[in-house]
Design a protein around this motif. Structure first.
Motif, short mmCIF file in Angstrom:
data_model
loop_
_atom_site.label_atom_id
_atom_site.label_comp_id
_atom_site.label_asym_id
_atom_site.label_seq_id
_atom_site.Cartn_x
_atom_site.Cartn_y
_atom_site.Cartn_z
N ASP A 236 68.61 67.82 59.26
CA ASP A 236 68.35 66.31 59.12
C ASP A 236 67.16 65.86 58.24
OD1 ASP A 236 70.66 65.97 60.89
OD2 ASP A 236 68.92 66.34 62.74
N ASN A 237 67.34 64.70 57.89
CA ASN A 237 66.46 63.99 57.03
C ASN A 237 64.95 63.84 57.85
OD1 ASN A 237 67.84 63.97 54.63
ND2 ASN A 237 68.77 62.12 55.18
N ILE A 238 63.87 64.53 57.57
CA ILE A 238 62.63 64.39 58.21
C ILE A 238 61.64 63.50 57.70
CG2 ILE A 238 60.78 65.84 59.38
CD1 ILE A 238 63.74 66.52 60.45
N LYS A 239 61.13 62.70 58.41
CA LYS A 239 59.85 61.82 58.12
C LYS A 239 58.59 62.23 58.57
CE LYS A 239 62.80 57.64 58.27
NZ LYS A 239 62.90 56.17 58.66
N SER A 240 57.52 62.04 57.89
CA SER A 240 56.03 62.31 58.17
C SER A 240 55.96 61.73 59.41
CB SER A 240 55.21 61.84 57.19
OG SER A 240 55.47 62.50 55.83
N SER A 241 54.89 62.19 60.21
CA SER A 241 54.37 61.76 61.50
C SER A 241 52.67 61.24 61.34
CB SER A 241 54.44 62.73 62.49
OG SER A 241 53.53 63.83 62.51
N LYS A 242 52.14 61.15 62.25
CA LYS A 242 50.47 60.68 62.14
C LYS A 242 49.73 62.22 61.82
CE LYS A 242 46.61 59.27 65.05
NZ LYS A 242 46.21 58.79 66.28
N TYR A 243 50.38 63.31 62.42
CA TYR A 243 49.47 64.39 62.09
C TYR A 243 50.47 65.73 61.00
CZ TYR A 243 47.15 63.19 66.06
OH TYR A 243 46.31 62.29 66.80
N ILE A 244 51.55 65.15 60.79
CA ILE A 244 52.31 66.12 59.92
C ILE A 244 52.63 65.23 58.57
CG2 ILE A 244 54.19 67.90 59.71
CD1 ILE A 244 51.71 68.64 61.68
N ASP A 245 52.57 65.55 57.46
CA ASP A 245 52.98 65.04 56.11
C ASP A 245 54.30 65.92 55.46
OD1 ASP A 245 52.55 63.23 53.84
OD2 ASP A 245 52.69 65.07 52.99
N CYS A 246 55.18 65.23 55.30
CA CYS A 246 56.46 66.04 55.13
C CYS A 246 56.85 65.64 53.73
CB CYS A 246 57.63 65.60 55.92
SG CYS A 246 57.48 65.93 57.72
N LYS A 247 57.01 66.83 52.66
CA LYS A 247 57.45 66.61 51.39
C LYS A 247 58.84 67.41 51.34
CE LYS A 247 56.14 67.03 46.51
NZ LYS A 247 55.12 67.70 45.75
N PHE A 248 59.94 66.39 50.84
CA PHE A 248 61.16 67.04 50.66
C PHE A 248 61.12 67.85 49.10
CE2 PHE A 248 65.75 66.61 49.03
CZ PHE A 248 66.23 67.63 49.66
N ILE A 249 61.40 69.16 49.14
CA ILE A 249 61.39 69.63 47.78
C ILE A 249 62.74 70.14 47.18
CG2 ILE A 249 58.86 70.29 47.98
CD1 ILE A 249 59.76 72.95 48.81
N GLY A 250 63.83 69.72 48.19
CA GLY A 250 65.01 70.00 47.38
C GLY A 250 65.81 70.83 48.15
N GLU A 251 67.25 71.07 47.82
CA GLU A 251 68.16 72.01 48.57
C GLU A 251 68.14 73.24 47.69
OE1 GLU A 251 71.79 70.48 50.05
OE2 GLU A 251 71.28 68.43 50.06
N LYS A 252 67.82 74.38 48.68
CA LYS A 252 67.82 75.44 47.84
C LYS A 252 67.95 76.77 48.65
CE LYS A 252 63.45 74.99 46.43
NZ LYS A 252 62.18 75.36 45.88
N LYS A 253 67.93 77.82 48.18
CA LYS A 253 68.22 79.21 48.94
C LYS A 253 66.95 79.80 49.27
CE LYS A 253 72.08 81.68 48.24
NZ LYS A 253 72.76 82.66 47.54
N GLU A 254 66.78 80.05 50.53
CA GLU A 254 65.52 80.62 50.75
C GLU A 254 65.69 81.79 52.03
OE1 GLU A 254 62.46 80.72 49.55
OE2 GLU A 254 62.24 78.77 48.57
N LYS A 255 64.80 82.45 52.33
CA LYS A 255 64.85 83.66 53.35
C LYS A 255 64.00 82.81 54.59
CE LYS A 255 65.10 87.87 50.90
NZ LYS A 255 64.35 89.11 50.41
N ILE A 256 64.81 82.71 55.86
CA ILE A 256 64.23 82.23 57.11
C ILE A 256 63.67 83.31 57.85
CG2 ILE A 256 65.60 80.13 56.85
CD1 ILE A 256 67.30 81.35 59.09
#
Length: 422
Positions: A236-256
């Protein structure tokens, strides 16, 4: 007192982060010899200096917790405090060292012990080879001018390791950074139960059903975590909170990390902070700090540090923590165990109390929920030990500050005590 302040500012020019103390060791060695002290240095880097026929030994550690820009330290004075620009100050234990340097200038009968790598598990003092000549030892590593300390907490390091596997995944990648955390000393400041950046990050990822690509946090094992960062997939789309700053950096392939849920469940199940309080002494009795989290290519490593002023409680929290992480399939081990120092009032504390009362009517004899090297030294040989120090706030953090008037007060008390024992 200006000499003590100038000594401290000189020390701040010399790099002395834990494990990187060679330049400071060389400086202290040269300074002591210049003041005609006999100097010996053991394999752990502890510096023993003696001159004349001393009755008391002054002791401080010469490493510091480096935060922010440290070991580059830009000291400034503001509103009656010493502070550092964008770094930890190193008043813990640099002020103690600065007082000792002035004492070496002033007194002919004096013993000094400068210990190494205290901030990383009291390593230097645990390997101390020197035998002191004096029967009394005054530690200058306390951080409250209203207390004479005759007891301290014991501690134990705990490591937990989790091997993990990866799988490529395509989705929305977010960069997360912890914000608005105070950090602080895991013994002194933990009484306020400040939030842990690692715990809050783990909660945020879990609540938003994230999959971890990378996650790391913390600065030192004995610092309450202020910083943490992570790369995470969210559906889902995530928004920043008081303690965690969120920055969307794109849709991509990564190893989880396929063990994301195991890691997050372990972190969220772990109870950070104060576990019990001693009403009689009015101090925290038992606590634990999850200090560092790191992910390498195939392994997650967590470093924790437990403290207690009661031996049985220290053993109990060690056992409980090992058991918790083992239940989540972590490999665990504990090390650097040292028992609490349960000191008693003595001739030295009585003399200090008499001198203190001339300067400070609020003085009391107490214990501290932190590790002090005099507790270990006292177990190596029979000594009368106490610990004192000026008001230092937020040690082990970039907000560290030390009260200048308090430095003057403690310096005056130390020098008056030394005059009594000449």
């Amino acid at each position: 007192m200006q000499n003590v302040i100038q000594n401290f500012k000189k020390l701040c020019e010399i790099p002395h982060c834990s494990y990187e103390t060679e330049q400071m060791k060389d400086f202290l060695n040269a300074y002591a010899k210049e003041k005609e002290f006999e100097v010996n240095i053991d394999l752990a880097g502890n510096i023993h200096c003696i001159k004349g026929n001393p009755k008391i030994c002054l002791q401080s550690h010469y490493d510091m917790v480096c935060m922010g820009s440290a070991p580059k330290i830009e000291v400034y004075e503001e509103n009656g405090y010493l502070k550092a620009k964008n770094s930890s100050l190193g008043a813990d234990n640099g002020i103690g060292i600065a007082i000792m340097l002035e004492a070496m200038q002033k007194f002919q009968n004096l013993e000094c012990l400068f210990t190494n790598n205290e901030e990383v598990g009291l390593m230097g003092v645990n390997d101390l080879e020197h035998k002191l000549c004096s029967k009394m030892l005054l530690n200058l590593d306390h951080e409250n001018e209203n207390e004479i300390i005759i007891g301290c907490a014991g501690g134990v390091d705990i490591d937990a390791f989790l091997e993990y596997n990866t799988k490529e995944y395509f989705g929305k990648v977010y960069e997360l950074n912890a914000i608005n955390f105070k950090g602080g000393h895991s013994g002194i400041d933990i009484i306020d139960n400040p939030k842990s950046s690692i715990k809050e990050m783990a909660r945020f990822i879990k609540e938003n059903k994230g999959k971890i690509i990378n996650f790391e946090g913390g600065e030192r094992i004995n610092s309450i975590p202020k910083y943490a960062k992570a790369l995470v997939f969210f559906d889902d789309n995530i928004k920043s909170s008081k303690y965690i700053d969120c920055k969307f950096i794109g849709e991509k392939k990564e190893k989880i990390c396929l063990e994301s849920d195991i890691l997050l469940d372990a972190l969220n199940s772990f109870s950070q902070g104060v576990h019990s309080f001693n009403k009689k002494l009015d101090i925290v009795q038992t606590s634990i700090n999850l200090g560092i989290l790191k992910m390498s290519e195939k392994e997650i490593k967590i470093n924790l540090f437990a403290r207690s002023n009661l031996l049985e409680d220290l053993k109990q929290i060690e056992f409980e923590t090992l058991t918790l992480f083992k239940a989540f399939n972590f490999k665990t081990h504990s090390f650097n165990f040292y028992p609490p120092w349960e000191g008693k009032e003595n001739e030295l504390s009585s003399d200090l109390l008499e001198i203190f009362k001339k300067e400070n009517k609020n003085i009391k004899i107490s214990a501290i929920h932190a590790g002090l090297e005099c507790g270990i030294i006292e177990k190596k040989q029979e000594l009368l030990c106490c610990s004192i120090g000026p008001n230092i706030y937020n040690p082990h953090s970039t907000d560290e500050r030390c009260e200048i008037a308090s430095i003057e007060k403690i310096s005056k008390i130390v020098f008056e005590l030394l005059k009594k024992y000449q």
